[in-house]
Scaffold this motif. Structure first.
Motif, PDB file in Angstrom:
ATOM      1  N   UNK A 122       0.661  -1.162   0.031  1.00 43.19           N
ATOM      2  CA  UNK A 122       0.301   0.016  -0.046  1.00 43.19           C
ATOM      3  C   UNK A 122       0.830   1.256  -0.191  1.00 43.19           C
ATOM      4  N   UNK A 123       1.922   1.348   0.780  1.00 48.20           N
ATOM      5  CA  UNK A 123       2.913   2.368   0.951  1.00 48.20           C
ATOM      6  C   UNK A 123       3.732   2.732  -0.276  1.00 48.20           C
ATOM      7  N   UNK A 124       3.974   1.229  -0.960  1.00 47.53           N
ATOM      8  CA  UNK A 124       4.547   1.378  -2.346  1.00 47.53           C
ATOM      9  C   UNK A 124       3.859   1.811  -3.441  1.00 47.53           C
ATOM     10  N   UNK A 125       2.453   2.214  -3.040  1.00 50.57           N
ATOM     11  CA  UNK A 125       1.561   2.498  -4.298  1.00 50.57           C
ATOM     12  C   UNK A 125       1.329   1.242  -5.433  1.00 50.57           C
ATOM     13  N   UNK A 126       1.292   0.067  -4.840  1.00 53.80           N
ATOM     14  CA  UNK A 126       1.076  -0.931  -5.945  1.00 53.80           C
ATOM     15  C   UNK A 126      -0.457  -1.413  -5.635  1.00 53.80           C
ATOM     16  N   UNK A 127      -0.877  -1.870  -6.711  1.00 54.58           N
ATOM     17  CA  UNK A 127      -2.240  -2.440  -6.997  1.00 54.58           C
ATOM     18  C   UNK A 127      -2.101  -3.982  -6.470  1.00 54.58           C
ATOM     19  N   UNK A 128      -2.760  -4.643  -5.539  1.00 58.05           N
ATOM     20  CA  UNK A 128      -2.695  -5.789  -5.049  1.00 58.05           C
ATOM     21  C   UNK A 128      -4.021  -6.437  -4.544  1.00 58.05           C
ATOM     22  N   UNK A 129      -4.258  -7.475  -4.342  1.00 52.77           N
ATOM     23  CA  UNK A 129      -5.329  -8.154  -3.750  1.00 52.77           C
ATOM     24  C   UNK A 129      -4.847  -9.236  -2.615  1.00 52.77           C
ATOM     25  N   UNK A 130      -5.233  -9.010  -1.476  1.00 51.87           N
ATOM     26  CA  UNK A 130      -5.031 -10.064  -0.464  1.00 51.87           C
ATOM     27  C   UNK A 130      -6.112 -11.196  -0.758  1.00 51.87           C
ATOM     28  N   UNK A 131      -5.323 -12.467  -0.546  1.00 51.74           N
ATOM     29  CA  UNK A 131      -6.361 -13.762  -0.994  1.00 51.74           C
ATOM     30  C   UNK A 131      -6.134 -14.727   0.129  1.00 51.74           C
ATOM     31  N   UNK A 132      -7.056 -15.472   0.413  1.00 51.48           N
ATOM     32  CA  UNK A 132      -7.079 -16.622   1.642  1.00 51.48           C
ATOM     33  C   UNK A 132      -5.699 -17.403   1.418  1.00 51.48           C
ATOM     34  N   UNK A 133      -5.638 -18.251   0.108  1.00 56.11           N
ATOM     35  CA  UNK A 133      -4.622 -19.138   0.009  1.00 56.11           C
ATOM     36  C   UNK A 133      -4.358 -19.133  -1.610  1.00 56.11           C
ATOM     37  N   UNK A 134      -3.397 -19.872  -2.112  1.00 59.40           N
ATOM     38  CA  UNK A 134      -2.961 -20.040  -3.189  1.00 59.40           C
ATOM     39  C   UNK A 134      -4.096 -20.451  -4.173  1.00 59.40           C
ATOM     40  N   UNK A 135      -4.798 -21.448  -3.633  1.00 54.74           N
ATOM     41  CA  UNK A 135      -6.042 -21.685  -4.827  1.00 54.74           C
ATOM     42  C   UNK A 135      -6.842 -20.438  -5.246  1.00 54.74           C
ATOM     43  N   UNK A 136      -7.239 -19.856  -4.278  1.00 52.53           N
ATOM     44  CA  UNK A 136      -7.814 -18.420  -4.486  1.00 52.53           C
ATOM     45  C   UNK A 136      -7.312 -17.418  -5.451  1.00 52.53           C
ATOM     46  N   UNK A 137      -5.958 -17.099  -5.014  1.00 50.92           N
ATOM     47  CA  UNK A 137      -4.853 -16.322  -5.725  1.00 50.92           C
ATOM     48  C   UNK A 137      -4.863 -16.797  -7.349  1.00 50.92           C
TER      49      UNK A 137
END
Length: 412
Positions: free
Chosen positions: A370-385
């Motif tokens: 967030x501080x590095x201004x990156x777009x990301x998504x938090x996922x529960x696990x590898x399968x979801x990602x």
């Protein structure tokens, strides 16, 4: 201790047998390779076992913060040109794991051993190595590893006057400081991408000057030694000035540097650079690192990065945007429980990549991104990602225990 011609003592044989039995039981129970617990049991029964097992081997020790598992593997491949090799190829690099590895082979000529930085001096004392390769020192596991300057001091004292040939990276001031107490050093220009642990002089504390690829202390005169081996583009330059092409299946500049140090080690034992480098081509992956695996109809490339220096090198390997990237960070005891190192990593290098964050400490990593201004998504696990990621091959970067979790999940 028994002489070279003597077989193992009855106590040593009992220790080896018991260690193997415990390791087999651990494997059968699904608790990993068993090498560490087996080695611990063996050393309890015979505290001198590591020294006894090493006495008939030409031992090569490899230590560093980054690249030691890969370099150990490359040296082992190269030296097989000169005789059978035993090695702790799975990376169990403390005395128990090393003892287990050496107990597994009775006919080897060479023992190529990766050693955790904190245990190098003690293992060198026990195994009487012919050669020691020192690659780099950088911050790692901040909660339990000594500060890098203290580790360098530990190496310097532990290796003072060693009979071993020391093959050391001339581009890392901490490594040069550590190796300078040894009478027989071969300097290798292997490069140093991460410099943030080497701005103060390890000798006097003065500010290090770094013009181009050179370095020196303006206050005490401590300076980069002249290397006899060097990485130059895609070639290894040997002490005679000959250039040998590097052909690796492992990606990136860091692995070319590892191959350069490995060629210098192999030459100590009479294996010419051309032969050594040709043999290194056999190595496709190292304990799962760099493997491309199929998972949920997708290609995933598995990359290990466990500290700021490793993440910096890994970012230089990944396919360009918009390749999706999954990042996984844990903070278990084997990783170090302090995640403040995440703030030393330049995550702006991931700009343009869709980023998916998993692992025990995914929220720590999310704050950093967030501080590095990156777009990301938090996922529960590898399968979801993987399900959420856009099409194409996915780069998966994980620290130590997170990497082991991923390998188990993808069946690697």
């Amino acid at each position: 201790m028994a002489g070279n011609s003597d077989p193992l003592t009855p106590r040593a044989k009992l220790a080896v047998t018991a260690g193997k039995a415990v390791a087999a039981a651990s494997r059968a129970a699904g608790r990993g390779s068993g090498s560490v617990i087996g080695g611990r049991v063996a050393l309890k029964l015979d505290p001198d076992l590591l020294a006894r097992l090493a006495q008939n081997l030409d031992v090569i020790l490899v230590s560093a913060t980054n690249g030691k598992t890969t370099t150990t593997r490359l040296i082992a491949e190269a030296l097989r040109a000169a005789g059978p090799v035993v090695s702790n190829a799975l990376g169990a690099n403390m005395p128990a794991g090393i003892t287990s590895a050496l107990a597994g082979s009775s006919d080897a000529k060479f023992g190529v051993i990766e050693v955790d930085e904190k245990y190098l001096a003690g293992v060198a004392r026990d195994t009487d190595p012919k050669c020691i390769a020192l690659l780099n020192l950088s911050r790692d596991q901040l909660d339990r590893a000594a500060e890098t300057r203290m580790l360098a001091e530990n190496w310097r004292e532990g290796l003072a006057g060693t009979k071993a040939v020391v093959v050391a990276n001339a581009d890392d001031p901490l490594v040069v400081w550590a190796a300078s107490s040894s009478p027989n050093v071969i300097w290798v220009a292997a490069g140093q991408m991460w410099k943030d642990d080497a701005w103060s002089c390890p000798s006097c504390g003065g500010v290090m000057q770094r013009p181009g690829d050179d370095w020196f202390c303006g206050e005490c005169g401590f300076r980069r030694p002249t290397p006899s081996w060097a990485l130059s583009g895609d070639h290894v330059l040997d002490p005679h000035g000959s250039a040998w092409p590097i052909h690796l299946q492992l990606p990136g500049r860091a692995n070319k540097a590892n191959a350069t140090s490995s060629a210098a080690v192999a030459a100590v034992f009479g294996v010419p650079p051309q032969v050594a480098l040709e043999r290194m081509y056999q190595v496709q992956a190292v304990a799962g690192r760099y493997d491309v695996v199929q998972f949920m109809q997708r290609d995933l490339r598995l990359l290990l990065a466990k500290n700021p220096a490793g993440w910096l090198e890994t970012f230089s390997l990944i396919d360009p945007p918009p390749t999706p990237v999954i990042l996984s960070v844990n903070a278990r005891s084997a990783d170090g429980t302090d995640t403040s190192w995440l703030w030393d990593v330049d995550y702006t290098r991931l700009t343009g990549h869709p980023i998916f964050v998993i692992g025990d400490r995914k929220l720590d990593l999310a704050v950093r991104l967030e501080v590095a201004n990156q777009h990301f998504q938090v996922c529960d696990n590898l399968d979801q990602a993987v399900q959420t990621a856009p099409p194409g091959r996915i780069e998966v970067i994980a620290n130590y225990t997170a990497f082991q979790d991923l390998r188990r999940r993808v069946g690697n």
